[in-house]
Design an enzyme around this catalytic site. Structure first.
Site, PDB file in Angstrom:
ATOM      1  N   VAL A  97       0.676  -1.302  -0.028  1.00 40.40           N
ATOM      2  CA  VAL A  97      -0.004  -0.017   0.034  1.00 40.40           C
ATOM      3  C   VAL A  97       0.821   1.252  -0.042  1.00 40.40           C
ATOM      4  O   VAL A  97       0.296   2.386  -0.266  1.00 40.40           O
ATOM      5  CB  VAL A  97      -0.854   0.054   1.149  1.00 40.40           C
ATOM      6  CG1 VAL A  97      -1.843  -1.120   1.216  1.00 40.40           C
ATOM      7  CG2 VAL A  97      -0.334  -0.061   2.364  1.00 40.40           C
ATOM      8  N   TYR A  98       2.167   1.346   0.363  1.00 40.69           N
ATOM      9  CA  TYR A  98       3.010   2.350   0.328  1.00 40.69           C
ATOM     10  C   TYR A  98       2.852   3.141  -1.027  1.00 40.69           C
ATOM     11  O   TYR A  98       3.562   2.636  -1.938  1.00 40.69           O
ATOM     12  CB  TYR A  98       4.214   1.946   0.802  1.00 40.69           C
ATOM     13  CG  TYR A  98       4.740   1.630   2.204  1.00 40.69           C
ATOM     14  CD1 TYR A  98       3.664   1.826   3.068  1.00 40.69           C
ATOM     15  CD2 TYR A  98       5.741   0.878   2.510  1.00 40.69           C
ATOM     16  CE1 TYR A  98       3.835   1.255   4.518  1.00 40.69           C
ATOM     17  CE2 TYR A  98       6.033   0.481   3.835  1.00 40.69           C
ATOM     18  CZ  TYR A  98       4.915   0.615   4.816  1.00 40.69           C
ATOM     19  OH  TYR A  98       5.108   0.355   6.040  1.00 40.69           O
ATOM     20  N   SER A  99       2.604   4.583  -0.856  1.00 39.89           N
ATOM     21  CA  SER A  99       2.405   5.154  -2.335  1.00 39.89           C
ATOM     22  C   SER A  99       1.713   4.507  -3.391  1.00 39.89           C
ATOM     23  O   SER A  99       2.312   4.548  -4.485  1.00 39.89           O
ATOM     24  CB  SER A  99       3.931   5.800  -2.630  1.00 39.89           C
ATOM     25  OG  SER A  99       4.378   6.672  -1.520  1.00 39.89           O
TER      26      SER A  99
END
Length: 323
Positions: free
Chosen positions: A60-62
């Site tokens: 889910v990061y960036s």
């Protein structure tokens, strides 16, 4: 750099893990303060050259761009067999049903997306980002076990949850002969020590390696109290983690750092590295100095008096970070 076994496994990891939430396109996802690829690559390379072999990101990061940036950099700068690469699954990656969580469908889908973005055939450590109360634990643990057996994942780990939830998952895995979690990535630092009550003793008893996230308390332990940064001004989640009474601990860290003639970040990280259950703090690095401070902290020896001075002001906190 020093290396340690991750929990009771034979896997050697550097005492510092580079947290890669910092790296990702600022216009993707919810973190406007992230560094784009051009700014990220020198820091990843510096970490490698400093002896760090452990890198942690998440799907889910960036909006997945963290995995893409980290994957390309590691392919360019290192040999895959020398790297311990970790990512996570749980958070929502797309709208609609089955866009997140820990169902078999979600796990099987998300590992393939992560492998594609990372540009690798396998992940060394695949972690559930949080506990999923809407999916049977048996379903989650069997799916993770199948990923190990398929060769897509070498080890599995978990992140912030209650100790009873973690214990239940481990028991179910053992009961069925499935793969057990080897690590716990939890919220632990000088300003938040609630994990010392149940989770850390459980990990010590079960031989589980601890990988604290937010080891510098979102940077609060590394700067003057009340200082506002580009990240802290837009960090809604981080603003709920700490309280005004924590200022006294930050002041103690400051005194010790000044007496030592070292940055505060080194002192706060050295405290974590002195904790027996901690394998490797997950350290985010947005500047070369951040990497240098993390590496230097590994060699910084604190006295019993200094440790007591930083620990004594601590007061109980509400449990936060499990959701």
């Amino acid at each position: 750099m020093q290396y340690v076994k991750l929990g009771s496994t034979g896997l050697d990891v550097s005492r510092i893990c580079l947290g890669c939430m910092t790296y990702g396109l600022p216009d993707r996802g919810v973190h406007e303060w992230t560094l784009d690829e051009e700014a990220s690559r020198p820091l990843i390379r510096q970490a490698l050259e400093s002896g760090i072999n452990f890198f942690d990101t998440a799907n889910v990061y960036s909006d997945g761009t963290s995995e893409e940036i980290v994957g390309r950099a590691l392919r360019d700068f290192a040999h895959r067999d020398e790297i311990v690469l970790a990512t996570k699954v749980h958070g929502r990656t797309r709208p609609g049903p089955n866009g997140g969580g820990l169902s078999r469908k979600a796990i099987m889908s998300e590992i393939d997306h992560s492998l594609r973005r990372l540009g690798t055939d396998y992940v060394d450590l695949y972690q559930i980002h949080r506990y999923d109360p809407h999916t049977p634990v048996e379903e989650t643990m069997e799916a993770l076990h199948d990923l190990v057996k398929a060769g897509k994942v070498r080890y599995i780990g978990a992140s912030s949850m209650y100790a009873w939830q973690f214990s239940k998952a481990q028991y179910i895995a053992e009961r069925h002969g499935w793969t057990r979690f080897v690590s716990m990535q939890n919220h632990y630092n000088l300003l938040y020590r609630e994990e010392e009550r149940e989770m850390l003793p459980l990990c010590a008893d079960q031989g589980v390696g601890v990988l604290p996230w937010s080891p510098l308390a979102r940077g609060r332990l590394a700067r003057d109290w009340g200082t506002v940064t580009g990240r802290s001004a837009n960090d809604d989640f981080g603003s709920r983690l700490y309280q005004e009474g924590d200022r006294t601990i930050v002041e103690a860290v400051t005194r010790i750092a000044e007496d030592r003639g070292v940055p505060r970040a080194q002192v706060a990280l050295a405290w974590l590295l002195h904790q027996d259950t901690v394998a490797a703090p997950i350290v985010g690095a947005g500047t070369p100095q951040h990497v240098a401070d993390a590496v230097a902290a590994v060699e910084l020896e604190l006295s019993d008096k200094e440790i007591e001075e930083m620990e004594q002001p601590y007061a109980p906190h509400p449990v936060v970070g499990h959701r």
